[in-house]
Design a protein around this motif. Structure first.
Motif, PDB file in Angstrom:
ATOM      1  N   ALA A 141       0.816  -1.217   0.000  1.00 19.21           N
ATOM      2  CA  ALA A 141       0.000   0.000   0.000  1.00 19.21           C
ATOM      3  C   ALA A 141       0.846   1.262   0.000  1.00 19.21           C
ATOM      4  CB  ALA A 141      -0.927   0.008   1.218  1.00 19.21           C
ATOM      5  N   THR A 142       2.170   1.120   0.097  1.00 19.28           N
ATOM      6  CA  THR A 142       3.057   2.284   0.078  1.00 19.28           C
ATOM      7  C   THR A 142       2.910   3.053  -1.228  1.00 19.28           C
ATOM      8  OG1 THR A 142       4.640   1.117   1.488  1.00 19.28           O
ATOM      9  CG2 THR A 142       5.449   3.042   0.275  1.00 19.28           C
ATOM     10  N   VAL A 143       2.744   4.352  -1.113  1.00 24.09           N
ATOM     11  CA  VAL A 143       2.611   5.202  -2.304  1.00 24.09           C
ATOM     12  C   VAL A 143       3.996   5.449  -2.876  1.00 24.09           C
ATOM     13  CG1 VAL A 143       1.868   7.435  -3.186  1.00 24.09           C
ATOM     14  CG2 VAL A 143       0.508   6.264  -1.431  1.00 24.09           C
ATOM     15  N   ASP A 144       4.179   5.087  -4.122  1.00 31.28           N
ATOM     16  CA  ASP A 144       5.469   5.179  -4.797  1.00 31.28           C
ATOM     17  C   ASP A 144       5.232   5.706  -6.208  1.00 31.28           C
ATOM     18  OD1 ASP A 144       8.077   4.909  -5.524  1.00 31.28           O
ATOM     19  OD2 ASP A 144       8.267   2.806  -4.972  1.00 31.28           O
ATOM     20  N   LYS A 145       5.856   6.797  -6.556  1.00 31.69           N
ATOM     21  CA  LYS A 145       5.691   7.432  -7.871  1.00 31.69           C
ATOM     22  C   LYS A 145       4.243   7.835  -8.135  1.00 31.69           C
ATOM     23  CE  LYS A 145       9.664   5.145 -10.013  1.00 31.69           C
ATOM     24  NZ  LYS A 145      10.148   4.313 -11.135  1.00 31.69           N
ATOM     25  N   GLY A 146       3.610   8.359  -7.104  1.00 40.10           N
ATOM     26  CA  GLY A 146       2.276   8.916  -7.262  1.00 40.10           C
ATOM     27  C   GLY A 146       1.136   7.938  -7.108  1.00 40.10           C
ATOM     28  N   THR A 147       1.431   6.633  -7.044  1.00 39.69           N
ATOM     29  CA  THR A 147       0.380   5.632  -6.854  1.00 39.69           C
ATOM     30  C   THR A 147       0.934   4.509  -6.006  1.00 39.69           C
ATOM     31  OG1 THR A 147      -1.234   4.231  -7.987  1.00 39.69           O
ATOM     32  CG2 THR A 147       0.974   4.321  -8.923  1.00 39.69           C
ATOM     33  N   SER A 148       0.069   3.660  -5.495  1.00 35.28           N
ATOM     34  CA  SER A 148       0.534   2.598  -4.611  1.00 35.28           C
ATOM     35  C   SER A 148       1.289   1.530  -5.400  1.00 35.28           C
ATOM     36  CB  SER A 148      -0.646   1.969  -3.870  1.00 35.28           C
ATOM     37  OG  SER A 148      -1.447   1.208  -4.760  1.00 35.28           O
ATOM     38  N   ARG A 149       2.183   0.859  -4.701  1.00 32.38           N
ATOM     39  CA  ARG A 149       2.916  -0.235  -5.340  1.00 32.38           C
ATOM     40  C   ARG A 149       1.957  -1.306  -5.845  1.00 32.38           C
ATOM     41  NH1 ARG A 149       7.238  -0.747  -0.357  1.00 32.38           N
ATOM     42  NH2 ARG A 149       8.430   1.158  -0.799  1.00 32.38           N
ATOM     43  N   PHE A 150       0.912  -1.547  -5.080  1.00 31.14           N
ATOM     44  CA  PHE A 150      -0.040  -2.587  -5.476  1.00 31.14           C
ATOM     45  C   PHE A 150      -0.760  -2.209  -6.767  1.00 31.14           C
ATOM     46  CE2 PHE A 150      -4.314  -4.384  -5.467  1.00 31.14           C
ATOM     47  CZ  PHE A 150      -4.010  -5.730  -5.395  1.00 31.14           C
ATOM     48  N   VAL A 165       9.558  -9.562 -10.324  1.00 36.03           N
ATOM     49  CA  VAL A 165       9.366  -8.178 -10.757  1.00 36.03           C
ATOM     50  C   VAL A 165       9.273  -7.305  -9.515  1.00 36.03           C
ATOM     51  CG1 VAL A 165       7.969  -6.598 -12.105  1.00 36.03           C
ATOM     52  CG2 VAL A 165       8.116  -9.009 -12.777  1.00 36.03           C
ATOM     53  N   LYS A 166      10.275  -6.472  -9.312  1.00 34.62           N
ATOM     54  CA  LYS A 166      10.313  -5.614  -8.125  1.00 34.62           C
ATOM     55  C   LYS A 166       9.480  -4.365  -8.355  1.00 34.62           C
ATOM     56  CE  LYS A 166      13.353  -3.298  -4.845  1.00 34.62           C
ATOM     57  NZ  LYS A 166      14.745  -2.953  -4.486  1.00 34.62           N
ATOM     58  N   CYS A 167       8.478  -4.173  -7.488  1.00 40.34           N
ATOM     59  CA  CYS A 167       7.557  -3.050  -7.607  1.00 40.34           C
ATOM     60  C   CYS A 167       7.809  -2.072  -6.469  1.00 40.34           C
ATOM     61  CB  CYS A 167       6.105  -3.533  -7.562  1.00 40.34           C
ATOM     62  SG  CYS A 167       5.733  -4.865  -8.717  1.00 40.34           S
ATOM     63  N   GLY A 168       8.512  -1.018  -6.730  1.00 43.82           N
ATOM     64  CA  GLY A 168       8.714  -0.011  -5.693  1.00 43.82           C
ATOM     65  C   GLY A 168      10.173   0.220  -5.376  1.00 43.82           C
ATOM     66  N   GLU A 169      10.406   1.377  -4.776  1.00 48.09           N
ATOM     67  CA  GLU A 169      11.739   1.769  -4.348  1.00 48.09           C
ATOM     68  C   GLU A 169      11.720   2.043  -2.851  1.00 48.09           C
ATOM     69  OE1 GLU A 169      12.726   5.141  -6.677  1.00 48.09           O
ATOM     70  OE2 GLU A 169      12.778   4.045  -8.589  1.00 48.09           O
ATOM     71  N   ASP A 225       4.242   7.550   3.457  1.00 44.69           N
ATOM     72  CA  ASP A 225       3.814   6.838   2.251  1.00 44.69           C
ATOM     73  C   ASP A 225       3.114   5.514   2.535  1.00 44.69           C
ATOM     74  OD1 ASP A 225       4.824   8.824   0.597  1.00 44.69           O
ATOM     75  OD2 ASP A 225       6.833   7.959   0.614  1.00 44.69           O
ATOM     76  N   LEU A 226       3.259   4.995   3.771  1.00 43.67           N
ATOM     77  CA  LEU A 226       2.550   3.767   4.164  1.00 43.67           C
ATOM     78  C   LEU A 226       1.605   4.124   5.308  1.00 43.67           C
ATOM     79  CD1 LEU A 226       2.036   0.740   3.998  1.00 43.67           C
ATOM     80  CD2 LEU A 226       3.952   0.381   5.557  1.00 43.67           C
ATOM     81  N   PRO A 227       0.316   4.356   5.020  1.00 43.62           N
ATOM     82  CA  PRO A 227      -0.602   4.825   6.068  1.00 43.62           C
ATOM     83  C   PRO A 227      -1.112   3.735   6.997  1.00 43.62           C
ATOM     84  CG  PRO A 227      -1.757   4.656   3.970  1.00 43.62           C
ATOM     85  CD  PRO A 227      -0.318   4.318   3.687  1.00 43.62           C
ATOM     86  N   LEU A 228      -0.958   2.447   6.629  1.00 41.50           N
ATOM     87  CA  LEU A 228      -1.601   1.385   7.391  1.00 41.50           C
ATOM     88  C   LEU A 228      -1.024   1.199   8.787  1.00 41.50           C
ATOM     89  CD1 LEU A 228      -2.074  -1.370   4.651  1.00 41.50           C
ATOM     90  CD2 LEU A 228      -3.645   0.432   5.361  1.00 41.50           C
ATOM     91  N   ASP A 229       0.227   1.634   9.025  1.00 40.12           N
ATOM     92  CA  ASP A 229       0.846   1.438  10.338  1.00 40.12           C
ATOM     93  C   ASP A 229       0.944   2.729  11.147  1.00 40.12           C
ATOM     94  OD1 ASP A 229       2.760   2.762   8.916  1.00 40.12           O
ATOM     95  OD2 ASP A 229       4.320   1.238   9.121  1.00 40.12           O
ATOM     96  N   ASP A 230       0.216   3.756  10.737  1.00 34.19           N
ATOM     97  CA  ASP A 230       0.298   5.049  11.420  1.00 34.19           C
ATOM     98  C   ASP A 230      -0.735   5.216  12.524  1.00 34.19           C
ATOM     99  OD1 ASP A 230       2.387   5.781   9.804  1.00 34.19           O
ATOM    100  OD2 ASP A 230       1.164   6.900   8.376  1.00 34.19           O
ATOM    101  N   GLU A 231      -1.555   4.199  12.787  1.00 37.36           N
ATOM    102  CA  GLU A 231      -2.627   4.346  13.766  1.00 37.36           C
ATOM    103  C   GLU A 231      -2.834   3.044  14.513  1.00 37.36           C
ATOM    104  OE1 GLU A 231      -7.408   4.751  13.353  1.00 37.36           O
ATOM    105  OE2 GLU A 231      -6.257   6.435  12.552  1.00 37.36           O
ATOM    106  N   VAL A 232      -3.123   3.136  15.805  1.00 35.52           N
ATOM    107  CA  VAL A 232      -3.493   1.983  16.604  1.00 35.52           C
ATOM    108  C   VAL A 232      -4.848   2.263  17.240  1.00 35.52           C
ATOM    109  CG1 VAL A 232      -2.253   2.818  18.656  1.00 35.52           C
ATOM    110  CG2 VAL A 232      -2.814   0.407  18.447  1.00 35.52           C
ATOM    111  N   CYS A 233      -5.726   1.264  17.227  1.00 28.91           N
ATOM    112  CA  CYS A 233      -7.071   1.385  17.790  1.00 28.91           C
ATOM    113  C   CYS A 233      -7.199   0.434  18.968  1.00 28.91           C
ATOM    114  CB  CYS A 233      -8.129   1.043  16.735  1.00 28.91           C
ATOM    115  SG  CYS A 233      -8.104   2.108  15.282  1.00 28.91           S
ATOM    116  N   ALA A 234      -7.748   0.925  20.069  1.00 27.96           N
ATOM    117  CA  ALA A 234      -7.926   0.116  21.269  1.00 27.96           C
ATOM    118  C   ALA A 234      -9.246   0.462  21.926  1.00 27.96           C
ATOM    119  CB  ALA A 234      -6.773   0.328  22.248  1.00 27.96           C
TER     120      ALA A 234
END
Length: 644
Positions: free
Chosen positions: A106-115, A221-225, A310-319
């Motif tokens: 999900a990391t944003v790389d070159k304006g769009t996500s690697r996925f 095929v390596k996708c991303g830097e 660039d990777l938003p999925l690990d920026d928040e914790v919910c409890a």
């Protein structure tokens, strides 16, 4: 072996070009004229000259129309033949596509996500295959999943790719690669099989290199830097007398310290914020005070790292944090001075005692489960008072497959499970046993303390019960005089002793909770709602587990248990919690390290696929025919104007 070529998916489509023969003949054949009476033949001299010609054919006068029609037929024939340009293996081949769907994609790389970039490349790969090349699609996250089984229906496989999305879990490519190699080896095409892997390779490179390609062609095929990233890798709620603490651990990667702000929100209201300087390769932790007032519902807490990276999925914790009701302990048996003093050791503990003979009538009036029931006299009935845990001293619980053998005098303590959660900080060095009995246990039981006679303490669990069985009575041992006794009781009471309890999990673990949320009894109606609003309901016994089917989303799941007397609501936080996805550097796939020769590694921008051009050819044919129609409409218009 690959060569630069012009490929045809359906060569028989070239037969459409045979339509050019009658078109040319029609243009070259001499026209037949109808005899009509006219006043003068002066204006028809050229026509009469043509009629006198001896050759059966004439020279065409509409060269432009002929050329347009011939080009239109050629374009249509090449389109029907499925013309493709590019670099591709010759012959029919089987292709297995492995698409990494783990969190780091999900990391944003070159304006769009690697996925998104990887999925677009996979779509182009399928578009470039011949119509008879079978395709298999494997989604790689925590485990291998065959998202699209082997088929020659390329349109269906493209729909499968469109349906895939990043999963908020820690990835492991090796199982998916191994499954892809097995699939390609078992079902090759005429020209063999090829495995194409689209991933950022945020993985353990040494583990990946253990794969044996078994002679199958594998393209990595390596996708991303590499991108700097900071994220939350762990969190936990600890309980204290009046409240609790939310401990948040952050980590990062990059070339320099990352400056972030860690903010705590209580029901979306900012209550605290800390400035952080996160050193790459190191972890740091912050502790926040958390409170809750109502045992029947929980409060939503969120810890958020800003600014977002660039990777938003690990920026928040919910409890979810809920107030614990007062802990409850039930003693079944005669009065015991050591057990009677436990409320002094654990302030707030509610202790009740009942004789074993009076237990059935007592159980009928219990409204809330006990946190711990202690049996010192028995045998207890099989329908005991509901409790989170049960502890038996010299008594064999019914319904769990446990029995007590012949007594033995003064057995010697041999060993105990020091690392078990129920024996945390508990030591039996000074334990003395006057008498013990041999425990006959079911196969699934865990022996926690062993003597020369056999098991002295064992944990026996079923779907509805969790019981500890001690092979002696309290009078036959000095356990109640040792510090180990209150520590054992503390571990059995668990989180119920603290002021609050927390609900937060890593997304890789299955989401399941007791239907009664440890506060309800009997039959309950359960409803669980995901962060996106999807709901599941069930009617279960309070001790049965309610499990969310399939993968989980990040955020808060809301679980509501409705019993006869009350309704309990919990907010269950689901979080990424992956050091690998947050901090692992992107491994440069080393094709030479694999156990096979047919492995190559390329960046995504260098991936070459066949490019189908039939769509453009169809458009060209339509354009040429339209142009021809315009020309003839002009000719007819001029003819009519001269005739007028």
């Amino acid at each position: 072996m690959t060569v630069l070529l012009i490929g045809l998916g359906a060569p028989l489509g070239l037969l459409l070009g045979l339509f050019a023969v009658p078109v040319v003949v029609l243009f070259l054949l001499k026209r037949r004229h109808q005899d009509l009476p006219v006043s003068s033949t002066l204006l028809w001299a050229a026509v009469l000259e043509d009629l006198r010609a001896r050759a059966p054919f004439r020279r065409p006068t509409e060269w432009l129309s002929l050329i347009l029609l011939l080009f239109a037929i050629a374009a249509a024939a090449l389109a029907a033949a499925g013309l493709r340009l590019g670099k591709a293996p010759r012959g029919r081949r089987a292709v297995v596509l492995v698409l990494d769907t783990s969190a780091s994609m999900a990391t944003v790389d070159k304006g769009t996500s690697r996925f998104a970039r990887a999925r677009s490349a996979a779509v182009r790969t399928i578009e470039g295959l011949s119509d008879f090349d079978p395709v298999t699609i494997i989604a790689a996250s925590g485990q291998a999943r065959f998202a699209g089984h082997r088929t020659e229906d390329h349109a269906a496989q493209q729909e499968v790719l469109d349906s895939l999305a990043v999963e908020a879990v820690e990835g492991d490519l090796l199982p998916s690669l191994a499954a892809a190699v097995r699939e390609a080896e078992a079902n090759p095409g005429e020209a063999g099989a090829e495995v194409i892997v689209f991933s950022d390779f945020a993985v353990d490179g040494d583990r990946l290199a253990s794969l044996d390609s078994r002679g199958v062609s594998v393209t990595l095929v390596k996708c991303g830097e590499e991108r700097p990233n900071a994220g939350i890798v762990h969190a936990a709620v600890s309980s204290e007398a009046e409240g609790g603490r939310l401990l948040v651990t952050v980590a990062g990667k990059g070339e320099s310290p990352l400056l972030r702000t860690l903010s705590l929100y209580r029901e979306d209201e900012l209550v605290d914020a800390r400035g952080l300087s996160i050193e790459p390769g190191r972890e740091s932790s912050e502790a926040f005070d958390v409170t809750a007032d109502d045992p029947s519902t929980s409060v939503r807490y969120r810890a958020v790292l800003t600014p977002a990276d660039d990777l938003p999925l690990d920026d928040e914790v919910c409890a979810g944090v809920a107030r614990n009701p007062p802990p409850r302990l039930l003693v079944v048996g005669p009065e015991d001075p050591f057990l009677a003093r436990l409320p002094q050791v654990f302030p707030g503990l509610e202790l009740e005692r009942v004789e074993a003979a009076d237990l059935p009538g007592f159980a009928a009036g219990v409204a809330r489960p006990f946190d711990l029931s202690v049996f010192t006299d028995g045998p207890p009935p099989s329908a005991a008072v509901p409790a989170t845990r049960e502890l038996y001293f010299g008594v064999a619980p019914e319904g769990l497959g446990v029995s007590l053998g012949v007594p033995a005098a003064e057995p010697v303590v041999l060993s105990w499970r020091r690392g078990h959660p129920l024996l945390r900080s508990v030591g039996f060095e000074n334990l003395l046993l006057v008498r013990s009995r041999r425990l006959e246990l079911p196969d699934a039981a865990e022996v926690l303390l062993e003597t020369g006679v056999g098991a002295q303490l064992a944990l026996v669990e079923s779907q509805e019960r969790s019981a500890l069985v001690w092979a002696s009575t309290l009078e036959e041992t000095n356990l109640a005089l040792l510090p180990a006794f209150p520590l054992l009781v503390r571990n059995l009471l668990g989180q119920s002793l603290g002021g609050v309890n927390g609900d937060l999990d890593g997304s890789r673990e299955p989401l399941r909770r007791p239907a009664g949320l440890l506060l309800q009894m009997g039959e309950v109606e359960v409803e669980m709602t995901s962060p996106s609003g999807e709901s599941r309901t069930a009617t279960l016994w309070s001790r049965e587990d309610f499990a969310w089917p399939g993968g989980v989303e990040l955020g808060f799941y809301t679980m509501t248990a409705r019993g006869e007397s009350e309704t309990v609501t919990r907010h269950l936080g689901q979080n990424l919690f992956s050091r690998l996805e947050t901090t692992a550097p992107l491994a440069e796939p080393d094709a030479g390290a694999f156990s096979g020769e047919e492995v190559r590694s390329i960046p995504l921008d260098e991936l070459e696929t066949e490019r189908p051009v039939w769509r453009w050819l169809v458009a060209l044919a339509v354009f040429l025919l339209s142009l021809e129609a315009l020309i003839w409409s002009g000719v007819l218009a001029r003819s009519r104007s001269r005739a007028a």
